[in-house]
Design a protein around this motif. Structure first.
Motif, mmCIF file in Angstrom:
data_model
loop_
_atom_site.group_PDB
_atom_site.id
_atom_site.type_symbol
_atom_site.label_atom_id
_atom_site.label_comp_id
_atom_site.label_asym_id
_atom_site.label_seq_id
_atom_site.Cartn_x
_atom_site.Cartn_y
_atom_site.Cartn_z
ATOM 1 N N LEU A 103 31.352 -21.001 -52.287
ATOM 2 C CA LEU A 103 31.652 -20.992 -53.715
ATOM 3 C C LEU A 103 31.534 -22.388 -54.330
ATOM 4 N N ALA A 104 31.988 -23.394 -53.617
ATOM 5 C CA ALA A 104 31.877 -24.770 -54.114
ATOM 6 C C ALA A 104 30.411 -25.190 -54.204
ATOM 7 N N MET B 153 25.759 -26.682 -57.391
ATOM 8 C CA MET B 153 24.311 -26.620 -57.618
ATOM 9 C C MET B 153 23.958 -25.955 -58.954
ATOM 10 N N ASN B 154 24.859 -25.176 -59.541
ATOM 11 C CA ASN B 154 24.669 -24.547 -60.843
ATOM 12 C C ASN B 154 23.394 -23.685 -60.864
ATOM 13 N N PHE B 155 23.405 -22.602 -60.120
ATOM 14 C CA PHE B 155 22.264 -21.691 -60.045
ATOM 15 C C PHE B 155 22.158 -20.886 -61.340
ATOM 16 N N LEU C 49 20.061 -26.003 -60.767
ATOM 17 C CA LEU C 49 19.769 -26.985 -61.804
ATOM 18 C C LEU C 49 20.233 -28.390 -61.439
ATOM 19 N N ASN C 50 21.244 -28.512 -60.599
ATOM 20 C CA ASN C 50 21.827 -29.814 -60.286
ATOM 21 C C ASN C 50 21.302 -30.387 -58.974
ATOM 22 N N THR C 51 19.997 -30.404 -58.838
ATOM 23 C CA THR C 51 19.402 -30.991 -57.653
ATOM 24 C C THR C 51 18.151 -31.764 -58.046
ATOM 25 N N VAL C 52 17.852 -32.816 -57.312
ATOM 26 C CA VAL C 52 16.642 -33.593 -57.573
ATOM 27 C C VAL C 52 15.448 -33.021 -56.810
ATOM 28 N N LEU C 53 15.657 -31.948 -56.086
ATOM 29 C CA LEU C 53 14.611 -31.378 -55.247
ATOM 30 C C LEU C 53 13.761 -30.322 -55.949
ATOM 31 N N THR C 54 13.856 -30.214 -57.272
ATOM 32 C CA THR C 54 13.087 -29.221 -58.007
ATOM 33 C C THR C 54 11.827 -29.869 -58.582
ATOM 34 N N ALA C 55 10.690 -29.235 -58.338
ATOM 35 C CA ALA C 55 9.409 -29.702 -58.866
ATOM 36 C C ALA C 55 8.634 -28.499 -59.382
#
Length: 173
Positions: free
Chosen positions: A42-43, A48-50, A114-120
């Motif tokens: 849950l945390a 990560m705010n999916f 949304l809260n990750t730098v791994l999205t391209a």
């Protein structure tokens, strides 16, 4: 204080505790691990705010770059383009994803962190473009300038972290 033997003489002989004391240490440990696992999952999901993320492709009359202002975006008269023949791919945490929903002008990806730098993202166009930028219409800013290949039909960039759930892909022919 000491007890006298006569004090407990009235106790019934069957009133003694018989058998072994049972301790369910294994169940307590399993329960603790299960609760800890639920809390971590849950945390992680909250951190990560999916959310579902939508990308809309638009064609602009004037070239835009990373430093362009929102007034320049509005002056470029960017109109929606059909998605037909184009392909937008998203990489979230190293996993390549195709859009879950595609309509006339947008691609929607479900459950993207949304809260990750791994999205391209990468967009493949049917016609060559001179510039492509990724904009945030909610915040009225240009987020990234995409890098293109030699033919100008394949463009990609890191989306970055803590972004909105709606983007515009602004293409200049």
């Amino acid at each position: 204080m000491t007890r006298n033997r006569a004090e407990a003489a009235w106790t019934h002989p069957e009133a003694k505790v018989k058998g072994k004391v049972r301790r369910n240490k294994a169940w307590v440990l399993i329960g603790m691990v299960a609760v800890l696992t639920v809390v971590i999952v849950l945390a992680w999901a909250r951190l990560m705010n999916f959310q579902d993320v939508t990308y809309e492709v638009r064609e602009c009359t004037q070239p835009l770059d990373r430093d362009s202002t929102w007034e320049q975006v509005e002056a470029a008269n960017c109109q929606t383009l059909p998605t037909e023949g184009k392909r937008l791919t998203l990489w979230a945490g190293g996993d390549q994803q195709d859009a879950d929903t595609v309509d006339d002008t947008t691609w929607t990806f479900e459950s993207v962190p949304l809260n990750t730098v791994l999205t391209a993202m990468e967009i493949r166009l049917t016609d060559s473009a001179s510039t492509v930028v990724l904009a945030e219409p909610e915040n009225e800013v240009i987020r990234r300038a995409l890098s293109g290949d030699a033919s100008g039909t394949r463009w990609s960039a890191n989306v970055g972290s803590r972004g909105p759930s709606t983007y515009w892909v602004l293409v200049t022919p």
